[in-house]
Design an enzyme around this catalytic site. Sequence first.
Site, mmCIF file in Angstrom:
data_model
loop_
_atom_site.group_PDB
_atom_site.id
_atom_site.type_symbol
_atom_site.label_atom_id
_atom_site.label_comp_id
_atom_site.label_asym_id
_atom_site.label_seq_id
_atom_site.Cartn_x
_atom_site.Cartn_y
_atom_site.Cartn_z
ATOM 1 N N LYS A 88 0.865 -1.178 0.000
ATOM 2 C CA LYS A 88 0.000 0.000 0.000
ATOM 3 C C LYS A 88 0.906 1.233 0.000
ATOM 4 O O LYS A 88 1.979 1.215 0.627
ATOM 5 C CB LYS A 88 -0.861 -0.058 1.274
ATOM 6 C CG LYS A 88 -1.955 0.966 1.425
ATOM 7 C CD LYS A 88 -2.775 0.661 2.695
ATOM 8 C CE LYS A 88 -3.902 1.646 2.925
ATOM 9 N NZ LYS A 88 -4.727 1.309 4.116
ATOM 10 N N SER A 133 -9.606 1.296 3.122
ATOM 11 C CA SER A 133 -8.770 2.136 2.285
ATOM 12 C C SER A 133 -7.714 1.348 1.502
ATOM 13 O O SER A 133 -7.167 1.858 0.535
ATOM 14 C CB SER A 133 -8.071 3.187 3.142
ATOM 15 O OG SER A 133 -7.196 2.561 4.068
ATOM 16 N N SER A 143 -9.642 -1.153 7.262
ATOM 17 C CA SER A 143 -9.096 -0.963 5.917
ATOM 18 C C SER A 143 -8.395 -2.162 5.286
ATOM 19 O O SER A 143 -8.105 -2.132 4.097
ATOM 20 C CB SER A 143 -8.143 0.226 5.903
ATOM 21 O OG SER A 143 -8.892 1.398 5.774
#
Length: 474
Positions: A77, A152, A176
């Site tokens: 990420k 996310s 997330s």
Amino acid sequence: MAVWEPIDTIAAKVQSGELKAVDLVEKSLGLIAGNESFKAIVATTADRARERAKAIDAKIAAGENAGRLAGVPFIAKDNFLVFGADTTAASNILKGFAAPYQSTVIEKLEAEDAICVAKANLDAFAHGSSTENSDFFTTKNPHDETRVPGGSSGGSAASVALNLAPFALGSDTGGSIRLPASFTGTVGYKPTYGLVSRSGVVAMGSSLDSIGPLASSVEDAALIVDVTAGKDELDSTTIDQDDQGYVVSASSLAGKKIGVIKEYMGDGMQPGVRGCVEAAIEQIKQAGAEVQELSLPSLPLALAVYYIICPAEVSSNLSRYDGQRYGFSYADAKNLDESYTKTREIGFGKEAKRRIMMGTYVLSSGYYDAYYKKAQTVRTKIINDFAKAFESVDFLVGPTAPMTAFKIGENANDPLQMYLTDIMTVAVNMAGVPAISIPCGTAEGLPVGLQLIAPQRADRELLSVARAAEELLT
Ligand code: GLN
């Protein structure tokens, strides 16, 4: 044949010379290039990945031992500090920021010869549930391009669902990792708070942030937890690994005491999600688990409390982005004050600003007692509710989210509606307990996630029971 074999198989084949790390890196980069339309990736770290692959192959050719993840490509990420590409957290304010050091987790993975090939898209600073808050672009759900992949860590989840690499890293502050896993039919693991170091990951809510893997199987996720867990002097909240590690086989479900969370099975769940989750629980029962319904009375307050505590911590963590030290800096400022304000005005997106304002408000002297302090009191109640529940059961179970992946744009202009997607994930972060989302079927063609939750530090047991549930459900 699956695009990627299990991670330990890939590594064993690289070690034996049957597979070359350079070929694995090319394969992953090729898949990334071929799937650009899904917009899962912010940037590749291709040059560095190729160099590392060559070095690993050379080491093996010279007869040396490589690590446990030899040549295994992965995607991080874009809120992890990684060499080879900028670290932006998908925010304009961090554009052009090159990491001066790497996250502890990345260092640990590299020490075992895994290779980071790319950075994945996210909601800017990890604020969101759909990747629509990314300052760059929205990632598309591999199961339906008109839908979000969740957030996310949506880019990471989409990457795994698209098989761009065998695993990806995510961060989970209020869901997330688990929510996008549920929306994309992948496995997402949120460890006990402190089990995996937060050092070198862009901070969101420091008392809530957990680092974990997204993968295609619990087995792969467990191996990544095993490699990345443990005490780190760069993060004072870290705890020791379990002596036996986290590489586990499936445990028998027979006799396991499992509590179905009453508050998560009420109204508001899509019928298709309810169907999948109830069927999964029935299967777990048939396999011999002692299943009972259990109430955690403070859970209905969890979302409201999360959206006080989390923005409070966000407002503090984001204060460091002032144009002087990281990434973007407003060039035409007449003085330092203007440099601060213009950089923040231009650099932060809407959601970051919203959270800074909410956080500053609940921490301000006039409102601290009414909001922040009260929220902390309720947080303690939530912690106590989990502790009490785990006096009578070994694990808790429920849906990961009340819905399947929603349409791009559907909730984008309604922050409250967006926050509601987190209703079943945030309590886990406030209690610091571990949780996993595993696929449990589809509703109208869209994946549904089953969430399993364990007491703090019972990560090993949780991974083991999740493997058993996964076998049962797939
Ligand atoms: N969706 C939640 C939020 O926007 C959780 C985010 C996260 O876990 N990083 O706060």
